[in-house]
Write a protein that holds these residues in place. Structure first.
Motif, PDB file in Angstrom:
ATOM      1  N   PRO A 172      45.945  39.952  32.095  1.00  0.00           N
ATOM      2  CA  PRO A 172      47.251  40.917  33.019  1.00  0.00           C
ATOM      3  C   PRO A 172      46.613  42.176  33.768  1.00  0.00           C
ATOM      4  N   ASN A 173      45.738  42.790  33.078  1.00  0.00           N
ATOM      5  CA  ASN A 173      45.512  44.260  33.592  1.00  0.00           C
ATOM      6  C   ASN A 173      44.785  44.810  34.345  1.00  0.00           C
ATOM      7  N   PHE A 174      44.429  43.386  35.544  1.00  0.00           N
ATOM      8  CA  PHE A 174      43.969  43.185  36.653  1.00  0.00           C
ATOM      9  C   PHE A 174      44.587  42.431  37.566  1.00  0.00           C
ATOM     10  N   GLY A 175      44.649  43.598  37.734  1.00  0.00           N
ATOM     11  CA  GLY A 175      45.086  42.798  39.713  1.00  0.00           C
ATOM     12  C   GLY A 175      44.432  42.533  40.500  1.00  0.00           C
ATOM     13  N   GLY A 176      43.015  42.616  40.378  1.00  0.00           N
ATOM     14  CA  GLY A 176      42.038  42.215  41.628  1.00  0.00           C
ATOM     15  C   GLY A 176      40.576  41.431  40.943  1.00  0.00           C
ATOM     16  N   LEU A 177      39.935  40.316  41.260  1.00  0.00           N
ATOM     17  CA  LEU A 177      38.966  40.417  40.108  1.00  0.00           C
ATOM     18  C   LEU A 177      37.596  39.970  41.248  1.00  0.00           C
ATOM     19  N   LEU A 178      36.848  40.374  41.086  1.00  0.00           N
ATOM     20  CA  LEU A 178      35.066  39.416  41.554  1.00  0.00           C
ATOM     21  C   LEU A 178      34.637  39.922  40.636  1.00  0.00           C
ATOM     22  N   VAL A 179      34.112  38.406  40.601  1.00  0.00           N
ATOM     23  CA  VAL A 179      33.070  37.611  40.095  1.00  0.00           C
ATOM     24  C   VAL A 179      31.856  37.142  40.466  1.00  0.00           C
ATOM     25  N   LEU A 180      30.350  38.068  40.054  1.00  0.00           N
ATOM     26  CA  LEU A 180      29.364  38.112  40.790  1.00  0.00           C
ATOM     27  C   LEU A 180      28.372  37.601  40.021  1.00  0.00           C
ATOM     28  N   GLY A 181      27.715  37.148  40.575  1.00  0.00           N
ATOM     29  CA  GLY A 181      26.642  37.016  39.141  1.00  0.00           C
ATOM     30  C   GLY A 181      25.299  36.555  40.369  1.00  0.00           C
ATOM     31  N   ALA A 240      64.460  45.619  17.921  1.00  0.00           N
ATOM     32  CA  ALA A 240      64.136  44.966  18.921  1.00  0.00           C
ATOM     33  C   ALA A 240      65.197  45.034  20.277  1.00  0.00           C
ATOM     34  N   GLY A 241      64.871  44.203  21.757  1.00  0.00           N
ATOM     35  CA  GLY A 241      65.477  44.955  22.738  1.00  0.00           C
ATOM     36  C   GLY A 241      64.737  46.355  23.186  1.00  0.00           C
ATOM     37  N   ARG A 242      63.617  47.433  22.506  1.00  0.00           N
ATOM     38  CA  ARG A 242      62.899  47.828  23.515  1.00  0.00           C
ATOM     39  C   ARG A 242      62.743  47.699  24.835  1.00  0.00           C
ATOM     40  N   THR A 243      61.904  48.502  25.708  1.00  0.00           N
ATOM     41  CA  THR A 243      61.262  48.425  26.635  1.00  0.00           C
ATOM     42  C   THR A 243      60.466  48.822  26.669  1.00  0.00           C
ATOM     43  N   PHE A 244      59.182  49.013  28.177  1.00  0.00           N
ATOM     44  CA  PHE A 244      58.510  49.305  28.201  1.00  0.00           C
ATOM     45  C   PHE A 244      58.116  49.049  29.687  1.00  0.00           C
ATOM     46  N   ASP A 245      57.444  50.364  30.499  1.00  0.00           N
ATOM     47  CA  ASP A 245      57.399  50.188  31.771  1.00  0.00           C
ATOM     48  C   ASP A 245      55.734  48.795  32.135  1.00  0.00           C
ATOM     49  N   GLY A 246      55.814  47.839  32.453  1.00  0.00           N
ATOM     50  CA  GLY A 246      54.673  47.173  32.987  1.00  0.00           C
ATOM     51  C   GLY A 246      55.006  46.596  34.178  1.00  0.00           C
ATOM     52  N   TYR A 247      53.419  46.062  34.645  1.00  0.00           N
ATOM     53  CA  TYR A 247      53.507  45.337  35.283  1.00  0.00           C
ATOM     54  C   TYR A 247      53.320  43.863  35.159  1.00  0.00           C
ATOM     55  N   VAL A 248      55.006  43.103  36.325  1.00  0.00           N
ATOM     56  CA  VAL A 248      54.703  41.544  35.988  1.00  0.00           C
ATOM     57  C   VAL A 248      54.377  41.078  36.881  1.00  0.00           C
ATOM     58  N   GLY A 291      54.358  35.717  34.898  1.00  0.00           N
ATOM     59  CA  GLY A 291      55.145  36.253  34.356  1.00  0.00           C
ATOM     60  C   GLY A 291      54.601  36.729  33.187  1.00  0.00           C
ATOM     61  N   ARG A 292      53.122  36.319  32.518  1.00  0.00           N
ATOM     62  CA  ARG A 292      52.475  37.777  32.174  1.00  0.00           C
ATOM     63  C   ARG A 292      52.627  38.716  31.857  1.00  0.00           C
ATOM     64  N   VAL A 293      52.598  40.124  31.289  1.00  0.00           N
ATOM     65  CA  VAL A 293      52.774  41.773  31.218  1.00  0.00           C
ATOM     66  C   VAL A 293      51.544  41.801  31.379  1.00  0.00           C
ATOM     67  N   GLY A 294      51.142  43.295  31.877  1.00  0.00           N
ATOM     68  CA  GLY A 294      50.377  44.030  31.809  1.00  0.00           C
ATOM     69  C   GLY A 294      50.629  45.547  32.262  1.00  0.00           C
ATOM     70  N   THR A 295      49.768  45.914  31.269  1.00  0.00           N
ATOM     71  CA  THR A 295      50.486  47.840  31.108  1.00  0.00           C
ATOM     72  C   THR A 295      49.335  48.243  31.751  1.00  0.00           C
ATOM     73  N   ARG A 296      47.832  48.202  32.525  1.00  0.00           N
ATOM     74  CA  ARG A 296      47.271  48.934  33.394  1.00  0.00           C
ATOM     75  C   ARG A 296      46.915  47.514  34.559  1.00  0.00           C
TER      76      ARG A 296
END
Length: 520
Positions: free
Chosen positions: A205-214, A118-126, A130-135
């Motif tokens: 949350p691992n996506f910083g940008g998105l293009l939806v294509l149909g 408990a209390g350990r941390t990692f470096d993520g993209y907030v 508020g959700r956190v991405g790892t990529r």
């Protein structure tokens, strides 16, 4: 750590076998056993090997009569199809699954996991919500197979050496393509499953940008993938169709320029320390062998317990591969309702298999059997060890958002890419994958950490494995030590260290949504 499939205090190990429970009928060979070899067992018993037993396979340590249950992990793994003598190889020639019967209990074996991390941390993209991405990827998600080739052409413009050198905080541009979306009835079970999967990736949350294509005329339109997603204000989301954009060539040109405008904004994101409770771990296995249930799976279970004890989320999957061991999970359920939801999914799978002319005991695969696993009961008992000993807090449908902290279970097929796709769609931002035969899976945009169950395979395929859990059998490390090493590896990879599958850029083609339902 204790659970129904870890080594008990009474277990015994020699240089030739491991006996998991003192009252088990079989031990596991730690090397190839030749006929005539004496095996030292507890209580000064000696059993002589009667027939050659391959490494990771089972050897009988006491007589078993025809029709009687054979025990491993202290649980029945099937019934003897003929009399079995001590020292015999126990496998498909003398062991069959039978029909598992269990008295289900709910919440009778709940226990709290350790809180030492408990209390350990990692470096993520907030992210803004508020959700956190790892990529930090840009995704090109297709609503229909008809736009798949266009999506790959778009993503390919940003792949290869030097393509993104000026954007060092962008992990890549990836295409998520699939084989459905047009004739699939949107309101059907299959249509809803696909929609849930695509929307899950769209808000990952691992996506910083998105293009939806149909394409533009499909039954599952691009707008259905992004409406009411609850994305944070300012989220980078664009939609396009090939028909409205003037065809494939024009679409690719326009989409590439659109992504180029996204890149500086996505690149502006920076990692920062966040609490370990923001991790969502997907648990999966593939190419299992006779060591899976005694090395990598329980070691991963220990790491899972450490994460859950620290407030994180960890989710088991592969419903056909807990069949026969589900009674161990219901005993850990936080409520009868949670336990019965799991049983409902088991019942659904039995009906689903029967409708296709099969049964759930068609598993294990030929590779599993070559690695020492004989019945689905044996495989399942080893598979649930990935879930450690924490109480079962929630059961999810395929690709459903993983919203409850603690240990969960997601209903997925046992097919690895489909199962992992469901977990990532639910929000898993890291995946741990155990393998005994040697899987080469990736799972972008979430990193996959591959855990080898045995040293021989690890040494043969070390460039495709992140960690060797076979050291447990080799007596070079304890289960708890390897479990803690997995925990630290998860934090390091979540903080940006590439897994071996990421080094090879694996994971785009392994996006495989579960295809169900009527196609018209």
């Amino acid at each position: 750590m204790t659970n129904a499939t870890t080594v008990s205090a009474e277990a015994a190990a020699s240089d030739a076998t491991i006996l998991l429970r003192a009252d088990d009928d079989v031990a596991i060979a730690t090397r190839d056993l030749a006929a005539g070899l004496p095996l030292d067992l507890p209580a000064a018993r000696v059993v002589v090997v009667e027939t050659t037993v391959p490494r990771a396979h089972k050897v009988a340590v006491r007589p078993v009569a025809a029709g009687a249950p054979v025990h491993k992990y202290g649980q029945p793994i099937g019934r003897a199809t003929r009399d079995i003598a001590p020292g015999e190889h126990v496998h498909s020639h003398n062991l069959a699954v039978g029909v598992p019967t269990h008295e289900y209990e709910f919440g009778t074996a709940r226990q709290s996991p350790p809180t030492t991390m408990a209390g350990r941390t990692f470096d993520g993209y907030v992210r803004g919500d508020g959700r956190v991405g790892t990529r930090n990827f840009i995704g090109v998600i297709t609503s229909v197979n008809c736009s798949a080739s266009s999506a790959r052409m778009i993503a390919d413009q940003f792949r290869g050496l030097g393509a993104l050198d000026e954007f060092e905080n962008v992990d890549g541009v990836m295409a998520l393509t699939h084989g459905s979306g047009c004739g699939l009835v949107p309101e059907s079970e299959g249509g809803q499953t696909l929609l849930r999967t695509l929307r899950g990736y769209a808000r990952h949350p691992n996506f910083g940008g998105l293009l939806v294509l149909g394409l533009g005329c499909e039954m599952l339109p691009v707008t259905a993938l992004v409406e009411d997603l609850g994305l944070p204000e300012g989220a980078l989301v664009e939609t396009m169709t090939v028909q409205d954009s003037g065809g494939i060539r024009a679409t690719v040109r326009t989409a590439v320029e659109t992504i180029r405008t996204m890149l500086p904004q996505v690149d502006a994101a920076r990692r920062r320390p966040v609490d370990v409770s923001n991790l969502v771990l997907g648990l999966n296995c593939g190419g299992s062998d006779g060591y899976s249930g005694i090395t990598a799976n329980p070691a991963l279970g220990h790491a899972s317990d450490l994460l859950v004890g620290a407030g994180a989320t960890s989710v088991l999957a592969e419903t056909p591969e807990v069949y026969g061991a589900e009674h161990l999970l219901t005993r850990r359920a936080v409520s009868e309702a949670v336990g019965r939801k799991l049983l409902d999914r088991i019942d659904w799978w039995q009906s689903y298999a029967a409708a296709g002319g099969g049964t759930l005991d068609n598993n294990p695969s030929p590779g599993n059997k070559a690695g020492g696993l004989t019945t689905i009961l044996e495989k399942s008992l080893g598979a649930v060890a990935k879930a450690g000993s924490a109480e079962l807090a929630a059961v999810y449908e395929y690709a459903e958002p993983l919203s409850t902290p603690g240990l969960g279970f997601m209903d997925t097929p046992g097919y690895d890419p489909v199962s992992v796709t469901g977990l990532v769609a639910g929000g898993a931002n890291v995946v741990c994958f155990t393998t005994g035969r040697g899987s080469v899976l990736g799972s972008k945009p979430a990193p996959t950490i591959k855990l080898a169950t045995n040293t021989e395979m690890y040494e043969r395929m070390h460039e495709d494995m992140d960690l060797n859990c076979g050291r447990i059998v080799d007596a070079a490390a304890t289960l708890e030590e390897v479990g803690e090493e997995i925990f630290e590896t998860i934090l390091a990879v979540a903080s940006g260290r590439q897994s071996v599958s990421e080094e090879l850029d694996l994971g785009q083609d392994e996006f495989q949504p579960w295809q169900l339902g009527t196609v018209t």
